[in-house]
Write a protein that holds these residues in place. Structure first.
Motif, PDB file in Angstrom:
ATOM      1  N   ILE A   1     -10.718  -1.550  -3.118  1.00  0.00           N
ATOM      2  CA  ILE A   1     -10.147  -2.189  -1.535  1.00  0.00           C
ATOM      3  C   ILE A   1     -10.285  -3.503  -3.111  1.00  0.00           C
ATOM      4  O   ILE A   1     -10.689  -3.981  -3.814  1.00  0.00           O
ATOM      5  CB  ILE A   1     -11.334  -2.988  -0.639  1.00  0.00           C
ATOM      6  CG1 ILE A   1     -11.432  -2.142  -0.084  1.00  0.00           C
ATOM      7  CG2 ILE A   1     -10.821  -4.043   0.154  1.00  0.00           C
ATOM      8  CD1 ILE A   1     -12.960  -2.824   0.874  1.00  0.00           C
TER       9      ILE A   1
ATOM     10  N   LEU B   1      -6.901   0.407  -1.296  1.00  0.00           N
ATOM     11  CA  LEU B   1      -6.504  -0.554  -0.342  1.00  0.00           C
ATOM     12  C   LEU B   1      -6.439  -1.917  -0.806  1.00  0.00           C
ATOM     13  O   LEU B   1      -7.365  -2.791  -1.408  1.00  0.00           O
ATOM     14  CB  LEU B   1      -7.610  -0.534   0.739  1.00  0.00           C
ATOM     15  CG  LEU B   1      -7.770  -1.225   2.122  1.00  0.00           C
ATOM     16  CD1 LEU B   1      -6.614  -0.775   3.183  1.00  0.00           C
ATOM     17  CD2 LEU B   1      -8.859  -1.599   2.889  1.00  0.00           C
TER      18      LEU B   1
ATOM     19  N   ARG C   1     -10.548   0.545   7.606  1.00  0.00           N
ATOM     20  CA  ARG C   1     -10.554   1.280   6.590  1.00  0.00           C
ATOM     21  C   ARG C   1     -12.181   2.360   6.160  1.00  0.00           C
ATOM     22  O   ARG C   1     -12.347   3.026   5.907  1.00  0.00           O
ATOM     23  CB  ARG C   1      -9.590   0.999   5.394  1.00  0.00           C
ATOM     24  CG  ARG C   1     -10.001   1.792   4.472  1.00  0.00           C
ATOM     25  CD  ARG C   1      -9.168   3.503   4.633  1.00  0.00           C
ATOM     26  NE  ARG C   1      -9.025   4.206   3.588  1.00  0.00           N
ATOM     27  CZ  ARG C   1      -9.941   4.903   3.541  1.00  0.00           C
ATOM     28  NH1 ARG C   1     -11.127   5.352   3.935  1.00  0.00           N
ATOM     29  NH2 ARG C   1      -9.855   5.646   1.799  1.00  0.00           N
TER      30      ARG C   1
ATOM     31  N   ASN D   1       0.743  -1.439  -0.130  1.00  0.00           N
ATOM     32  CA  ASN D   1      -0.297   0.188  -0.124  1.00  0.00           C
ATOM     33  C   ASN D   1       0.729   1.641  -0.151  1.00  0.00           C
ATOM     34  O   ASN D   1       0.059   2.700  -0.285  1.00  0.00           O
ATOM     35  CB  ASN D   1      -0.727   0.014   1.073  1.00  0.00           C
ATOM     36  CG  ASN D   1      -1.905  -0.818   0.972  1.00  0.00           C
ATOM     37  OD1 ASN D   1      -2.936  -0.981   0.444  1.00  0.00           O
ATOM     38  ND2 ASN D   1      -1.560  -2.073   1.296  1.00  0.00           N
TER      39      ASN D   1
ATOM     40  N   THR E   1      -9.375  -4.202   7.345  1.00  0.00           N
ATOM     41  CA  THR E   1     -10.901  -3.314   6.024  1.00  0.00           C
ATOM     42  C   THR E   1     -11.658  -2.755   6.968  1.00  0.00           C
ATOM     43  O   THR E   1     -12.559  -1.636   6.967  1.00  0.00           O
ATOM     44  CB  THR E   1     -11.372  -4.057   5.155  1.00  0.00           C
ATOM     45  OG1 THR E   1     -10.885  -4.847   4.615  1.00  0.00           O
ATOM     46  CG2 THR E   1     -12.559  -3.821   4.305  1.00  0.00           C
TER      47      THR E   1
END
Length: 190
Positions: free
Chosen positions: A116, A85, A102, A77, A99
């Motif tokens: 994602i 992400l 985030r 990242n 996750t």
């Protein structure tokens, strides 16, 4: 938007941490079994001593897994835009923790979109994705709109739900496709 393929998914720099975690997991299990045997034989003091040792190995296992997680996440990242992400190389539990954190930030900050990157499951056992369905289920807990395979396969496009509410219409198709693949893998024709 940056490259949505993982830049470092093939890197093995973190593997020494995963190996150390697995070694500690084995030792934790061994000491736990020895502790149970000592307890059953009536030696409570020895059982306690062995149990504490098992817990110590468990903490070390977690520490090494966390080091591997942090290294993989940082490598994947570091050069990505803030709205991407990449979860490649993470264990399912780790991917879900990251996750969730985030997505909470996404909702709190009223961000316009988030990509994602969950992968297609190519590196999973038998090519069956593990992170994608787990993240898909997690996403359904938030008041957001999620579109799988956007901008490409292996990604989930996240945006605010808008006035119409949460759009989960794609879930049926997703699991129907997953079931077809499973049936085909098992050798059944439908």
């Amino acid at each position: 938007m940056g490259n949505t393929l993982s830049a470092v998914a093939g890197s093995h720099d973190h593997e020494h941490y995963r190996t150390a975690a697995r070694q500690n997991a084995v030792l934790r299990q061994e000491y736990s079994q020895k502790s149970q045997a000592a307890y059953k034989s009536g030696n409570g003091a020895k059982a306690k001593e062995l149990s504490l040792k098992a817990k110590e190995y468990g903490r070390e296992m977690d520490r090494y897994n966390n080091l591997a997680r942090d290294m993989v996440f940082k490598m994947n990242n570091a050069s990505r835009p803030a709205n991407e992400l990449d979860l490649h190389g993470l264990k399912v539990r780790e991917a879900l923790e990251i996750t969730r954190e985030r997505l909470n930030k996404f909702v709190k900050n009223k961000e316009p979109n988030l990509i994602i990157i969950v992968g297609r499951g190519n590196n999973s056992l038998n090519g069956v994705a593990k992170i994608k369905p787990a993240v898909t289920e997690l996403v359904s807990e938030f008041r957001i709109k999620a579109t799988p395979n956007k901008p490409n396969q292996g990604c989930i496009w996240i945006e605010p739900a808008g006035k119409e509410g949460v759009d989960l219409s794609w879930i049926d198709d997703f699991f129907r496709d997953l079931a077809k693949k499973l049936w085909a893998y098992l050798g059944f024709s439908r």
